[in-house]
Design a protein around this motif. Sequence first.
Motif, short mmCIF file in Angstrom:
data_model
loop_
_atom_site.label_atom_id
_atom_site.label_comp_id
_atom_site.label_asym_id
_atom_site.label_seq_id
_atom_site.Cartn_x
_atom_site.Cartn_y
_atom_site.Cartn_z
N THR A 12 0.94 -1.24 0.18
CA THR A 12 0.00 -0.06 0.01
C THR A 12 0.83 1.10 -0.13
O THR A 12 0.34 2.44 -0.32
CB THR A 12 -0.96 0.01 1.24
N ALA A 13 2.08 1.16 0.10
CA ALA A 13 2.96 2.35 0.32
C ALA A 13 3.83 2.10 -1.23
O ALA A 13 4.00 1.34 -1.59
CB ALA A 13 4.04 2.29 1.47
N PRO A 14 4.26 3.48 -1.66
CA PRO A 14 4.93 3.54 -2.75
C PRO A 14 6.44 2.94 -2.55
O PRO A 14 7.07 3.08 -1.74
CB PRO A 14 4.92 5.03 -2.96
N VAL A 15 6.83 2.24 -3.77
CA VAL A 15 8.09 1.71 -3.59
C VAL A 15 9.28 2.70 -3.89
O VAL A 15 8.85 3.83 -4.21
CB VAL A 15 8.55 0.64 -4.75
N LYS A 16 10.32 3.02 -2.79
CA LYS A 16 11.03 3.89 -2.78
C LYS A 16 11.81 4.37 -4.35
O LYS A 16 11.75 3.56 -5.08
CB LYS A 16 12.16 3.76 -1.86
N ALA A 17 12.17 5.69 -4.30
CA ALA A 17 12.38 6.14 -5.64
C ALA A 17 13.91 5.42 -6.16
O ALA A 17 14.70 4.84 -5.33
CB ALA A 17 12.80 7.53 -5.59
N GLY A 18 14.26 5.75 -7.40
CA GLY A 18 15.48 5.23 -7.89
C GLY A 18 16.80 5.84 -7.12
O GLY A 18 16.67 6.45 -6.34
N ILE A 19 17.90 5.21 -7.70
CA ILE A 19 19.01 5.70 -6.96
C ILE A 19 20.03 5.28 -7.91
O ILE A 19 20.16 4.54 -8.59
CB ILE A 19 19.43 4.78 -5.52
N VAL A 20 21.14 6.21 -7.90
CA VAL A 20 22.39 6.33 -8.81
C VAL A 20 23.54 5.71 -7.87
O VAL A 20 23.79 6.29 -6.79
CB VAL A 20 22.69 7.63 -9.18
N SER A 21 24.05 4.57 -8.25
CA SER A 21 25.20 3.99 -7.66
C SER A 21 26.77 4.15 -8.32
O SER A 21 26.52 3.85 -9.33
CB SER A 21 25.13 2.51 -7.32
N LEU A 22 27.42 5.04 -7.73
CA LEU A 22 28.82 5.22 -8.53
C LEU A 22 29.64 4.15 -8.01
O LEU A 22 30.12 4.05 -6.76
CB LEU A 22 29.30 6.52 -8.22
N VAL A 23 29.84 3.23 -8.94
CA VAL A 23 30.79 2.05 -8.48
C VAL A 23 31.97 1.76 -9.16
O VAL A 23 32.21 1.99 -10.22
CB VAL A 23 29.72 0.81 -8.95
N GLY A 24 33.12 1.38 -8.11
CA GLY A 24 34.31 1.37 -8.88
C GLY A 24 34.31 -0.21 -9.22
O GLY A 24 34.27 -1.12 -8.22
N ALA A 25 34.90 -0.42 -10.51
CA ALA A 25 35.10 -1.68 -10.91
C ALA A 25 36.34 -2.40 -10.56
O ALA A 25 36.77 -3.31 -10.83
CB ALA A 25 34.95 -1.70 -12.45
N GLY A 26 37.43 -1.67 -9.85
CA GLY A 26 38.66 -2.06 -9.69
C GLY A 26 39.54 -1.59 -10.88
O GLY A 26 39.24 -1.42 -11.93
N PRO A 27 40.55 -2.45 -10.63
CA PRO A 27 41.91 -2.20 -11.72
C PRO A 27 41.89 -2.97 -13.10
O PRO A 27 42.45 -2.90 -14.18
CB PRO A 27 43.22 -2.75 -11.01
N GLY A 28 40.88 -3.98 -13.13
CA GLY A 28 40.64 -4.69 -14.30
C GLY A 28 40.09 -6.30 -13.99
O GLY A 28 39.17 -6.58 -14.61
N ASP A 29 41.03 -6.81 -13.20
CA ASP A 29 40.38 -8.30 -13.06
C ASP A 29 39.20 -8.28 -12.26
O ASP A 29 38.92 -7.55 -11.29
CB ASP A 29 41.51 -8.98 -12.03
N PRO A 30 37.86 -8.94 -12.82
CA PRO A 30 36.58 -9.07 -12.16
C PRO A 30 36.96 -9.44 -10.68
O PRO A 30 35.72 -9.05 -10.01
CB PRO A 30 35.64 -9.83 -13.07
#
Length: 456
Positions: free
Chosen positions: A208-226
Amino acid sequence: MTTLPLALKLANQPCLVVGGGEVAWRKIQTLLGSGARVVVVATFVSEEVREQCSAAGIRVHERPFRDDDVAGALLVVAATGDPAVNAGVQRACEEHRVLVNCVDDAEHSTAQFPAIVNRGPVTIGISTQGTSPTLARRLREQIEALLPDSLGPLATYLGGRRGQVKEALPESHARQKFWDHALDSELVDLVATGQIDRADERLSEMLTAPVKAGIVSLVGAGPGDPDLMTLKALHRLQRADVVYHDKLVGAGVLDRCRRDSRRVDVGRRSGDGVDVATRQASINSRLAADARQGMRVVRLKGGDPLVFGRGGEEIAWLAEQGVPFEVVPGITAGLGCAAIAGIPLTHRDWAQSVRFVTGQVHRDTHPDWPELAKPDQTLVVYMGLRALRRLCERLMGAGAAATMSAVAISRATLPGQRVVPGTIGDLGDRVQEAALEGPLTTIIGRVASFARMDRP
């Protein structure tokens, strides 16, 4: 991928096991656990297997296998230990178009038993397509350690409320957002601790309550190796609706994104005629627009998002626009490069401080070269391939010794990474001779003498 993972509903389905030894019994147990109706055919059946089959109500035919034994079966397992007999079972199954699993013979199997993680009704199967059962078992053990026992009751609870949620939210995208929100809430803990009535109350409140708004996540991918991404970064990628990524973010990292997420390459392209300010303004606007539509937006950057990545400009814009955001740090390139080259960035005797600087200096910026040339520190230079010679010359002109150790590191933590050591007096020539390509990070200072060349 040459096999397609499928979940077979075997309850009350006819299955045949050819073989009467220990391996056959393990397969029989797996089939019984799925509710299958099992029949055993074997020339020899061990006493232990005979007793176990009798206790389980399984019909056992102690005789040689016949081709027509497979008729009507949904799945056949060949586990005789005799390659000739197993081959005959495989041929019969092929003729009758029946799925067959030949134990330890992936080439002749049309079905394979995965290593199974069971948190009923949540079931995870791990297959190496028959190449390494031991590896599959090891992966199963790792996944087992990650998944709580409460996962099964949670799945059962959610399944029982799907109708209620579908009635309240008929649009599929709205339901997906709701379930994502629910799985981030205290609902999970309430179910895990058996507080079902309270969980139902919380579920009704969220509907019955609205789902919270979206969000922007600034994410660090690291130096290359997943594998060097943080767990939080991986979590954000797996839940993102849209991912805006830089050009230098590799395919291995992007493969960790949710399969149905939208991926947008916003990296700079040489010669495309778009100036930096215009490009950044466009990125900022798109981030805000998607978040306002309730999306989970990831701005994915190599290394750490707030180290030479325009992350500061983006969070300033988002804050000004009132858009919710978060920052998920990553291993910055300087740390990754130092690690793979075996270089300590600080040292009790040689380096009491570290400076991160960019090789792409804005024309209105005037570096303090005498300060950068001090010998009792470590200098880490990002994106300095084109300016390397000029950088080294300016440092020597400011008083740094030409014999000061320096190392250039290309494609750190990725296949084809290169480590080229030298001094600031000759590093430019060494990098040119080695034909290093970007991205390039340079470490300058006494600690650079620790560098190990071309580590695998």
